[in-house]
Design an enzyme around this catalytic site. Structure first.
Site, PDB file in Angstrom:
ATOM      1  N   ASP A   1       0.867  -1.542   0.020  1.00 41.74           N
ATOM      2  CA  ASP A   1      -0.298  -0.052   0.078  1.00 41.74           C
ATOM      3  C   ASP A   1       0.766   1.513   0.135  1.00 41.74           C
ATOM      4  O   ASP A   1       2.048   1.429   0.677  1.00 41.74           O
ATOM      5  CB  ASP A   1      -1.290   0.645   1.313  1.00 41.74           C
ATOM      6  CG  ASP A   1      -1.883  -1.441   1.318  1.00 41.74           C
ATOM      7  OD1 ASP A   1      -1.909  -1.519   0.213  1.00 41.74           O
ATOM      8  OD2 ASP A   1      -2.266  -1.199   2.797  1.00 41.74           O
TER       9      ASP A   1
ATOM     10  N   GLY B   1      -2.644  -5.140   1.428  1.00 42.03           N
ATOM     11  CA  GLY B   1      -3.488  -6.519  -0.050  1.00 42.03           C
ATOM     12  C   GLY B   1      -4.755  -7.097   1.466  1.00 42.03           C
ATOM     13  O   GLY B   1      -4.483  -7.693   2.422  1.00 42.03           O
TER      14      GLY B   1
ATOM     15  N   LEU C   1     -21.276  -2.850   9.684  1.00 42.11           N
ATOM     16  CA  LEU C   1     -21.771  -1.348   9.523  1.00 42.11           C
ATOM     17  C   LEU C   1     -21.067  -0.112   9.655  1.00 42.11           C
ATOM     18  O   LEU C   1     -21.370   0.930  10.191  1.00 42.11           O
ATOM     19  CB  LEU C   1     -22.921  -1.056  10.209  1.00 42.11           C
ATOM     20  CG  LEU C   1     -23.877  -2.312   9.754  1.00 42.11           C
ATOM     21  CD1 LEU C   1     -25.236  -2.877  10.966  1.00 42.11           C
ATOM     22  CD2 LEU C   1     -24.295  -1.827   8.455  1.00 42.11           C
TER      23      LEU C   1
ATOM     24  N   ALA D   1     -19.151   2.468  11.903  1.00 46.02           N
ATOM     25  CA  ALA D   1     -19.214   3.735  12.611  1.00 46.02           C
ATOM     26  C   ALA D   1     -21.104   2.639  13.590  1.00 46.02           C
ATOM     27  O   ALA D   1     -20.802   3.043  15.275  1.00 46.02           O
ATOM     28  CB  ALA D   1     -19.231   4.456  13.312  1.00 46.02           C
TER      29      ALA D   1
ATOM     30  N   ASP E   1      -7.052   6.043  10.806  1.00 49.32           N
ATOM     31  CA  ASP E   1      -7.165   5.259   9.688  1.00 49.32           C
ATOM     32  C   ASP E   1      -8.291   4.416   9.556  1.00 49.32           C
ATOM     33  O   ASP E   1      -7.358   2.976  10.066  1.00 49.32           O
ATOM     34  CB  ASP E   1      -6.019   5.055   9.043  1.00 49.32           C
ATOM     35  CG  ASP E   1      -5.226   4.174   7.676  1.00 49.32           C
ATOM     36  OD1 ASP E   1      -6.814   4.374   7.148  1.00 49.32           O
ATOM     37  OD2 ASP E   1      -4.489   3.790   7.504  1.00 49.32           O
TER      38      ASP E   1
ATOM     39  N   ALA F   1      -8.026  -1.242   6.307  1.00 47.09           N
ATOM     40  CA  ALA F   1      -8.344  -2.808   6.372  1.00 47.09           C
ATOM     41  C   ALA F   1      -8.918  -2.556   7.590  1.00 47.09           C
ATOM     42  O   ALA F   1      -8.839  -3.968   8.596  1.00 47.09           O
ATOM     43  CB  ALA F   1      -6.706  -3.501   6.610  1.00 47.09           C
ATOM     44  N   ALA F   2     -10.274  -2.102   7.921  1.00 47.80           N
ATOM     45  CA  ALA F   2     -10.484  -1.974   9.156  1.00 47.80           C
ATOM     46  C   ALA F   2     -11.906  -4.024   9.320  1.00 47.80           C
ATOM     47  O   ALA F   2     -11.751  -4.683  10.204  1.00 47.80           O
ATOM     48  CB  ALA F   2     -12.407  -0.849   9.747  1.00 47.80           C
ATOM     49  N   GLY F   3     -12.225  -3.716   8.224  1.00 49.43           N
ATOM     50  CA  GLY F   3     -12.934  -5.197   7.496  1.00 49.43           C
ATOM     51  C   GLY F   3     -12.054  -6.018   7.719  1.00 49.43           C
ATOM     52  O   GLY F   3     -12.510  -7.407   7.652  1.00 49.43           O
ATOM     53  N   ASP F   4     -10.320  -6.096   7.112  1.00 47.58           N
ATOM     54  CA  ASP F   4      -9.998  -7.108   6.683  1.00 47.58           C
ATOM     55  C   ASP F   4      -9.883  -7.280   8.729  1.00 47.58           C
ATOM     56  O   ASP F   4      -9.399  -8.767   9.133  1.00 47.58           O
ATOM     57  CB  ASP F   4      -8.597  -6.465   6.745  1.00 47.58           C
ATOM     58  CG  ASP F   4      -9.062  -6.456   4.930  1.00 47.58           C
ATOM     59  OD1 ASP F   4      -9.554  -6.764   4.604  1.00 47.58           O
ATOM     60  OD2 ASP F   4      -8.293  -5.773   4.765  1.00 47.58           O
TER      61      ASP F   4
ATOM     62  N   GLY G   1      -1.903   2.852   8.461  1.00 51.14           N
ATOM     63  CA  GLY G   1      -1.466   1.698   7.817  1.00 51.14           C
ATOM     64  C   GLY G   1      -2.459  -0.065   8.291  1.00 51.14           C
ATOM     65  O   GLY G   1      -3.810  -0.159   8.792  1.00 51.14           O
TER      66      GLY G   1
HETATM   67  O1  RIB Z   1      -8.645  -3.708   2.590  1.00 50.42           O
HETATM   68  C1  RIB Z   1      -8.064  -2.990   2.745  1.00 50.42           C
HETATM   69  C2  RIB Z   1      -7.213  -3.344   1.755  1.00 50.42           C
HETATM   70  O2  RIB Z   1      -7.273  -2.977   0.153  1.00 50.42           O
HETATM   71  C3  RIB Z   1      -5.728  -2.512   1.619  1.00 50.42           C
HETATM   72  O3  RIB Z   1      -4.233  -3.194   2.069  1.00 50.42           O
HETATM   73  C4  RIB Z   1      -5.247  -2.553   0.372  1.00 50.42           C
HETATM   74  O4  RIB Z   1      -4.390  -3.147  -0.525  1.00 50.42           O
HETATM   75  C5  RIB Z   1      -6.689  -2.983  -0.604  1.00 50.42           C
HETATM   76  O5  RIB Z   1      -6.309  -4.678  -1.024  1.00 50.42           O
END
Ligand code: RIB
Length: 304
Positions: A14, A40, A222, A224, A247, A250-253, A288
């Site tokens: 990123d 990613g 959803l 916040a 930031d 990647a909260a969903g990740d 990040g």
């Molecule tokens: O979900 C966030 C990610 O989406 C980032 O790290 C970016 O690389 C994209 O894949």
């Protein structure tokens, strides 16, 4: 013994710039300094689950370049097994260009590179690891046929499947029927149930529609506003933890990786979703993607 998870997905580097606000089409704005961090969706979820204590194997492709080496270094540092991370000499590593505004919201453009070469055979080669895993996690930053094969194989081998349908694309009923837990955000859920926009999405109704399409359990994140969980006959809203976002990338990740870890440990889906909401909240207080994932000790010590 640590719970075992296989993640099949993307790995990017990123390139992130802090901006006051996201530029409009055709507009140039001046931002802060750029930073380069491993990202990613697949790799972020793998790193998240590994930092929480799971035994995680990532099936992915990176380029034979400095970005690929940077990703591999971070997987090793985070404890992610890299036996099935292929160094692809024909394609460059995936890259994401990310602008993060003053409220922590982001906009992302991905150049997939080697991620688009991740093939069904790459997943088949990891069959023995998938068979030994409690959970397989997959997202949509890799080719559709690879996603299909990963899910099909996991079901054949008796491994639970978590699908985070991001970035969204149409999914067949046949595929959805094989998913144990579907984790869309509100935009992805709206798309899947045929709503034009997520603004008026009723999460409960959307989750029920998705269940009618054959998904066993649905968690709609959803932001916040927390998450809506439909797990078998149980339905409930989970409140978000209140934090000052720096930031939200990647909260969903973080949510999906933590959910996978808790489900693999044997938690009920509702409890796993509460844990995932906590981990996601911590991640948005940091810059990040992989750099924002907390360790188990940090999660246990965190006071909201
Ligand atoms: O979900 C966030 C990610 O989406 C980032 O790290 C970016 O690389 C994209 O894949």
């Amino acid at each position: 013994m640590a719970p075992r998870i296989t993640v099949v997905g993307s790995s990017n580097i990123d390139i992130v710039v802090k901006v006051e606000r996201i530029p409009r089409p055709g507009e140039t704005i001046i931002g802060g300094d750029f930073v380069m961090v491993p990202g990613g969706k697949g790799a972020n979820q793998a790193v998240c689950a590994a930092k929480l204590g799971a035994d995680v194997t990532l099936v992915a492709r990176v380029g034979d370049d400095a970005f690929g080496r940077m990703s591999l270094e971070n997987f090793e540092k985070s404890g992610v097994r890299t036996d099935y991370v292929i160094i692809d000499s024909e394609h460059p590593s995936g890259i994401a260009l990310i602008a993060v505004d003053s409220k922590g919201e982001n906009s992302i453009v991905v150049a997939p590179g080697a991620n688009h070469a991740l093939a069904p055979e790459d997943v088949e080669n990891a069959g023995s690891v998938i068979a030994e895993s409690d959970v397989l996690v997959v997202q949509l930053e890799i080719p559709s046929e690879t996603v299909r094969r990963a899910i099909e194989l996991a079901k054949l081998l008796g491994t639970q499947v978590i699908l985070n349908p991001a970035p969204i694309r149409p999914l067949s009923k046949e595929l959805l029927e094989q998913v144990d837990v579907l984790v869309p955000n509100q935009h992805e859920a709206a798309h899947l149930v045929g709503e034009e926009s997520s603004e008026r999405l009723d999460p409960q109704q959307a989750a029920r529609l998705l269940r009618d399409l054959g998904v066993r359990n649905v968690i709609i994140t959803l932001g916040a506003a927390g998450a809506f969980v439909l797990a078998g006959s149980e339905e409930m809203f989970i409140e978000a933890f209140r934090v000052q976002p720096v930031d939200t990338t990647a909260a969903g990740d973080a949510f999906t990786g933590a959910l996978a870890c808790a489900i693999a440990e044997g938690s009920r889906i509702v409890d796993a979703a509460r844990f995932a909401a906590k981990v996601a909240a911590i991640s948005v207080t940091r810059m990040g993607a992989q750099s924002s994932m907390p360790s188990r000790e940090e999660v246990n010590a965190w006071n909201f």
